[in-house]
Design a protein around this motif. Structure first.
Motif, PDB file in Angstrom:
ATOM      1  N   UNK A 182      11.630  27.711  24.586  1.00 59.91           N
ATOM      2  CA  UNK A 182      12.851  26.951  24.314  1.00 59.91           C
ATOM      3  C   UNK A 182      13.102  27.014  22.814  1.00 59.91           C
ATOM      4  N   UNK A 183      14.248  27.535  22.432  1.00 59.95           N
ATOM      5  CA  UNK A 183      14.621  27.625  21.024  1.00 59.95           C
ATOM      6  C   UNK A 183      15.548  26.459  20.708  1.00 59.95           C
ATOM      7  N   UNK A 184      15.143  25.655  19.773  1.00 59.61           N
ATOM      8  CA  UNK A 184      15.922  24.482  19.407  1.00 59.61           C
ATOM      9  C   UNK A 184      15.901  24.306  17.894  1.00 59.61           C
ATOM     10  N   UNK A 185      16.810  23.489  17.406  1.00 58.42           N
ATOM     11  CA  UNK A 185      16.888  23.191  15.986  1.00 58.42           C
ATOM     12  C   UNK A 185      15.937  22.049  15.682  1.00 58.42           C
ATOM     13  N   UNK A 186      15.078  22.262  14.711  1.00 57.47           N
ATOM     14  CA  UNK A 186      14.126  21.233  14.328  1.00 57.47           C
ATOM     15  C   UNK A 186      14.863  20.089  13.633  1.00 57.47           C
ATOM     16  N   UNK A 187      14.746  18.873  14.136  1.00 53.07           N
ATOM     17  CA  UNK A 187      15.466  17.769  13.488  1.00 53.07           C
ATOM     18  C   UNK A 187      14.884  17.372  12.148  1.00 53.07           C
ATOM     19  N   UNK A 188      13.670  17.819  11.844  1.00 52.52           N
ATOM     20  CA  UNK A 188      13.040  17.467  10.579  1.00 52.52           C
ATOM     21  C   UNK A 188      13.349  18.532   9.529  1.00 52.52           C
ATOM     22  N   UNK A 189      13.755  18.093   8.364  1.00 49.04           N
ATOM     23  CA  UNK A 189      14.042  19.008   7.263  1.00 49.04           C
ATOM     24  C   UNK A 189      12.755  19.476   6.611  1.00 49.04           C
ATOM     25  N   UNK A 190      12.755  20.725   6.150  1.00 47.80           N
ATOM     26  CA  UNK A 190      11.605  21.265   5.429  1.00 47.80           C
ATOM     27  C   UNK A 190      11.817  21.068   3.934  1.00 47.80           C
ATOM     28  N   UNK A 191      10.835  20.523   3.278  1.00 54.89           N
ATOM     29  CA  UNK A 191      10.930  20.298   1.851  1.00 54.89           C
ATOM     30  C   UNK A 191      10.902  21.599   1.062  1.00 54.89           C
ATOM     31  N   UNK A 192      11.555  21.611  -0.090  1.00 50.30           N
ATOM     32  CA  UNK A 192      11.580  22.821  -0.914  1.00 50.30           C
ATOM     33  C   UNK A 192      10.207  23.177  -1.444  1.00 50.30           C
ATOM     34  N   UNK A 193       9.298  22.197  -1.531  1.00 47.90           N
ATOM     35  CA  UNK A 193       7.963  22.482  -2.038  1.00 47.90           C
ATOM     36  C   UNK A 193       7.117  23.250  -1.027  1.00 47.90           C
ATOM     37  N   UNK A 194       7.621  23.436   0.187  1.00 48.82           N
ATOM     38  CA  UNK A 194       6.910  24.236   1.193  1.00 48.82           C
ATOM     39  C   UNK A 194       7.547  25.601   1.414  1.00 48.82           C
ATOM     40  N   UNK A 195       8.598  25.910   0.673  1.00 47.92           N
ATOM     41  CA  UNK A 195       9.367  27.130   0.901  1.00 47.92           C
ATOM     42  C   UNK A 195       9.452  27.933  -0.394  1.00 47.92           C
ATOM     43  N   UNK A 196       9.141  29.223  -0.373  1.00 49.26           N
ATOM     44  CA  UNK A 196       9.243  30.020  -1.597  1.00 49.26           C
ATOM     45  C   UNK A 196      10.686  30.423  -1.886  1.00 49.26           C
ATOM     46  N   UNK A 197      10.966  30.649  -3.145  1.00 52.11           N
ATOM     47  CA  UNK A 197      12.244  31.239  -3.519  1.00 52.11           C
ATOM     48  C   UNK A 197      12.267  32.670  -2.998  1.00 52.11           C
TER      49      UNK A 197
ATOM     50  N   UNK B 157      24.893  31.865  -2.820  1.00 50.82           N
ATOM     51  CA  UNK B 157      24.321  30.678  -2.190  1.00 50.82           C
ATOM     52  C   UNK B 157      23.347  31.152  -1.117  1.00 50.82           C
ATOM     53  N   UNK B 158      22.115  30.709  -1.217  1.00 47.34           N
ATOM     54  CA  UNK B 158      21.049  31.195  -0.338  1.00 47.34           C
ATOM     55  C   UNK B 158      20.778  30.165   0.741  1.00 47.34           C
ATOM     56  N   UNK B 159      20.728  30.639   1.972  1.00 52.43           N
ATOM     57  CA  UNK B 159      20.410  29.776   3.107  1.00 52.43           C
ATOM     58  C   UNK B 159      19.232  30.393   3.862  1.00 52.43           C
ATOM     59  N   UNK B 160      18.081  29.722   3.850  1.00 53.91           N
ATOM     60  CA  UNK B 160      16.932  30.280   4.578  1.00 53.91           C
ATOM     61  C   UNK B 160      17.068  30.076   6.079  1.00 53.91           C
ATOM     62  N   UNK B 161      16.537  31.012   6.804  1.00 51.79           N
ATOM     63  CA  UNK B 161      16.470  30.914   8.273  1.00 51.79           C
ATOM     64  C   UNK B 161      15.004  30.985   8.655  1.00 51.79           C
ATOM     65  N   UNK B 162      14.503  29.907   9.203  1.00 50.51           N
ATOM     66  CA  UNK B 162      13.072  29.774   9.471  1.00 50.51           C
ATOM     67  C   UNK B 162      12.851  29.718  10.978  1.00 50.51           C
ATOM     68  N   UNK B 163      12.024  30.615  11.473  1.00 47.82           N
ATOM     69  CA  UNK B 163      11.589  30.593  12.868  1.00 47.82           C
ATOM     70  C   UNK B 163      10.143  30.113  12.889  1.00 47.82           C
ATOM     71  N   UNK B 164       9.939  28.960  13.480  1.00 49.57           N
ATOM     72  CA  UNK B 164       8.610  28.355  13.518  1.00 49.57           C
ATOM     73  C   UNK B 164       8.217  28.155  14.972  1.00 49.57           C
ATOM     74  N   UNK B 165       7.039  28.628  15.337  1.00 52.60           N
ATOM     75  CA  UNK B 165       6.577  28.548  16.726  1.00 52.60           C
ATOM     76  C   UNK B 165       5.385  27.608  16.819  1.00 52.60           C
ATOM     77  N   UNK B 166       5.348  26.818  17.869  1.00 50.05           N
ATOM     78  CA  UNK B 166       4.209  25.948  18.106  1.00 50.05           C
ATOM     79  C   UNK B 166       3.012  26.776  18.571  1.00 50.05           C
ATOM     80  N   UNK B 167       1.832  26.277  18.257  1.00 52.17           N
ATOM     81  CA  UNK B 167       0.610  27.010  18.601  1.00 52.17           C
ATOM     82  C   UNK B 167       0.404  27.118  20.106  1.00 52.17           C
ATOM     83  N   UNK B 168       1.027  26.222  20.886  1.00 48.24           N
ATOM     84  CA  UNK B 168       0.870  26.288  22.344  1.00 48.24           C
ATOM     85  C   UNK B 168       1.483  27.551  22.931  1.00 48.24           C
ATOM     86  N   UNK B 169       2.421  28.161  22.214  1.00 49.97           N
ATOM     87  CA  UNK B 169       3.033  29.393  22.714  1.00 49.97           C
ATOM     88  C   UNK B 169       2.046  30.546  22.792  1.00 49.97           C
ATOM     89  N   UNK B 170       0.937  30.437  22.090  1.00 51.01           N
ATOM     90  CA  UNK B 170      -0.037  31.525  22.092  1.00 51.01           C
ATOM     91  C   UNK B 170      -0.669  31.705  23.466  1.00 51.01           C
TER      92      UNK B 170
END
Length: 483
Positions: free
Chosen positions: A128-143, A351-364
């Motif tokens: 199931x692909x969904x939008x994460x309601x939690x925002x990712x902080x800039x301190x966790x994302x590289x330029x 203007x840069x917009x990151x696109x992040x695909x994050x998968x839960x470990x259960x998908x393994x």
């Protein structure tokens, strides 16, 4: 008047009394037409049951049916499912009740069909692909990493010098760089053997605009910095280019000491960042690759680029300017066909917009052919430490090229023992049919379950002479040249 009491006694004959008693104590069996007492003290005498007793058993069965019918009607009348109460309503005709029954059964069939359809889709693609309601902080994302190339393939002064005083190999290499003809048609056999990769590498470095000539001014996070401390030279499919914020080569390749590449310097401290693992918990705040400090132009990268239009000899496009691509810091970019074009004399804001695909470990635990993505520990690349789709495709193309021609292009991943294709291999690597057949194996490369990509929105405006005078004076350039 008082009369004396008279007792009246009715005396029945004994014979008739006995006969009456005997009739009460006897069952009449139609089969034998004989009288048998309903009580039998002798257990050896068989007792047969009458039809009235059999009808009593059938009555119990009918009573059970009636009870079930009564309970069913009560359920239909009190059910909240739409349509069922009309089936049990006695006031309706049989046709009306049958209609509601048919409508209810049809609804069940349709519901079952859609449920099976959804279940089949889940079996094929259980993610199931969904939008994460939690925002990712800039301190966790590289330029994002940035690669910049001048579309000019050769500086005019150097090209003219090669034409005047260069060797026949230099002239053929210049023709190959600026011509649309195939290398196999340009190079004769005797010259092609001498135009190996070492010779071609020196030629490309000398004839292409250097990073210190292209990057006139650099400001990172509102701090003016030396461009040489921010950018490294890199050989790409567009030639010699300049890269920013690419991870340290020790963190990008498995055996960096075996690479046959340019000498590069990186800021310290270098951090082992990956899209799946992110920054290590003990990573310093200023670890490389750098993180954005905030949102907006003040926290981004500001560059003044010198296209040096006067030195244009031949370009890879029909215009002057630069090709710029933003990519994952762990990837080697392919910029020739994917780079955005920026013209000179313009101010461009990206203007840069990151696109992040994050998968839960259960998908393994789901099969790979169903989830259609790979975790980093499920497929190990030969050259790259971090698995991404582009790294897999780049390495796959290199393996296909190596199998076909026993050499690879200079911008592909390689080690010191891998031979880089020279002009003598032109007949092999220009055979696009065989190469495309070899590249079909690259279809096995799947996207990573956790990936980061960047999308940009570009706005441009022409430079104003009045506003650039001060900046042109600081850069020791005339206003006309700057515009």
């Amino acid at each position: 008047m008082i009369h004396p009491r008279k007792d009246f006694n009715f005396i029945r004959p004994r014979k008739s009394i006995d006969k009456h008693i005997n009739k009460q104590n006897l069952w009449v069996h139609e089969t034998h037409q004989e009288l048998t007492p309903w009580y039998v003290w002798d257990t050896k005498i068989p007792i047969s049951r009458s039809k009235s007793e059999e009808r009593l058993g059938n009555g119990t069965y009918r009573q059970t049916i009636k009870s079930f019918s009564r309970d069913l009607r009560e359920y239909l009348l009190t059910s909240t499912l739409h349509g069922l109460r009309y089936i049990g309503e006695k006031k309706l005709t049989w046709f009306e009740r049958f209609f509601w029954l048919a409508a209810f059964l049809f609804s069940l069939i349709c519901a079952g069909f859609f449920i099976l359809n959804v279940y089949a889709k889940w079996r094929l693609s259980p993610m199931i692909v969904s939008i994460n309601p939690e925002n990712m902080g800039l301190n966790n994302l590289p330029f994002p990493a940035i690669t910049i190339c001048n579309v000019n393939q050769a500086k005019k002064t150097v090209a003219q010098r090669y034409i005047r005083t260069g060797t026949s190999i230099d002239k053929k290499l210049l023709e190959s760089l600026c011509s649309t003809h195939n290398d196999s048609d340009i190079f004769e056999d005797n010259i092609a053997e001498s135009a190996d990769w070492e010779y071609t590498r020196s030629f490309l470095i000398n004839i292409t605009q250097q990073c210190n000539e292209m990057l006139t001014s650099c400001r990172w996070n509102s701090n003016v910095m030396s461009c040489q401390d921010l950018f490294n030279a890199q050989l790409t499919d567009e030639g010699l280019c300049c890269t920013f914020n690419v991870v340290h080569r020790d963190k990008m390749f498995r055996n960096p000491k075996e690479l046959n590449d340019l000498n590069l310097t990186f800021p310290l401290p270098a951090v082992d960042w990956t899209p799946e693992g992110g920054y290590p918990p003990n990573a310093p705040e200023n670890g490389f690759p750098w993180k954005p400090k905030g949102v907006g132009t003040k926290h981004g990268l500001t560059l003044v680029l010198d296209a040096n239009v006067a030195e244009y000899y031949c370009a890879s496009t029909e215009s002057a300017g630069f090709k710029i691509v933003m990519h994952n810091p762990t990837e080697t970019p392919k910029i020739a066909n994917l780079g955005e074009i920026f013209g000179p004399g313009m101010e461009a804001r990206v203007i840069i917009q990151p696109r992040i695909l994050d998968a839960q470990s259960d998908l393994q635990y789901i099969e790979i052919n169903k989830r259609l993505c790979l975790f980093s520990d499920e497929k190990e690349l030969l050259f790259y430490r971090t698995y991404t789709l582009k790294n897999c495709e780049m390495e796959c193309e290199a393996n296909a090229m190596l199998d076909l021609c026993e050499c690879v292009f200079y911008y592909m991943p390689k080690n010191k023992s891998t031979r880089v294709c020279g002009k003598a291999d032109a007949k092999c690597y220009e055979n696009s049919t065989q190469f495309q057949e070899k590249k079909r194996v690259c279809e096995d490369c799947m996207p990573a379950c956790t990936e980061i990509s960047f999308f940009e929105r570009i706005t441009t405006a022409p430079l104003s002479r009045a506003l650039v005078r001060n900046l042109a004076w600081k850069l020791n350039k005339t206003t006309d040249y700057f515009v």
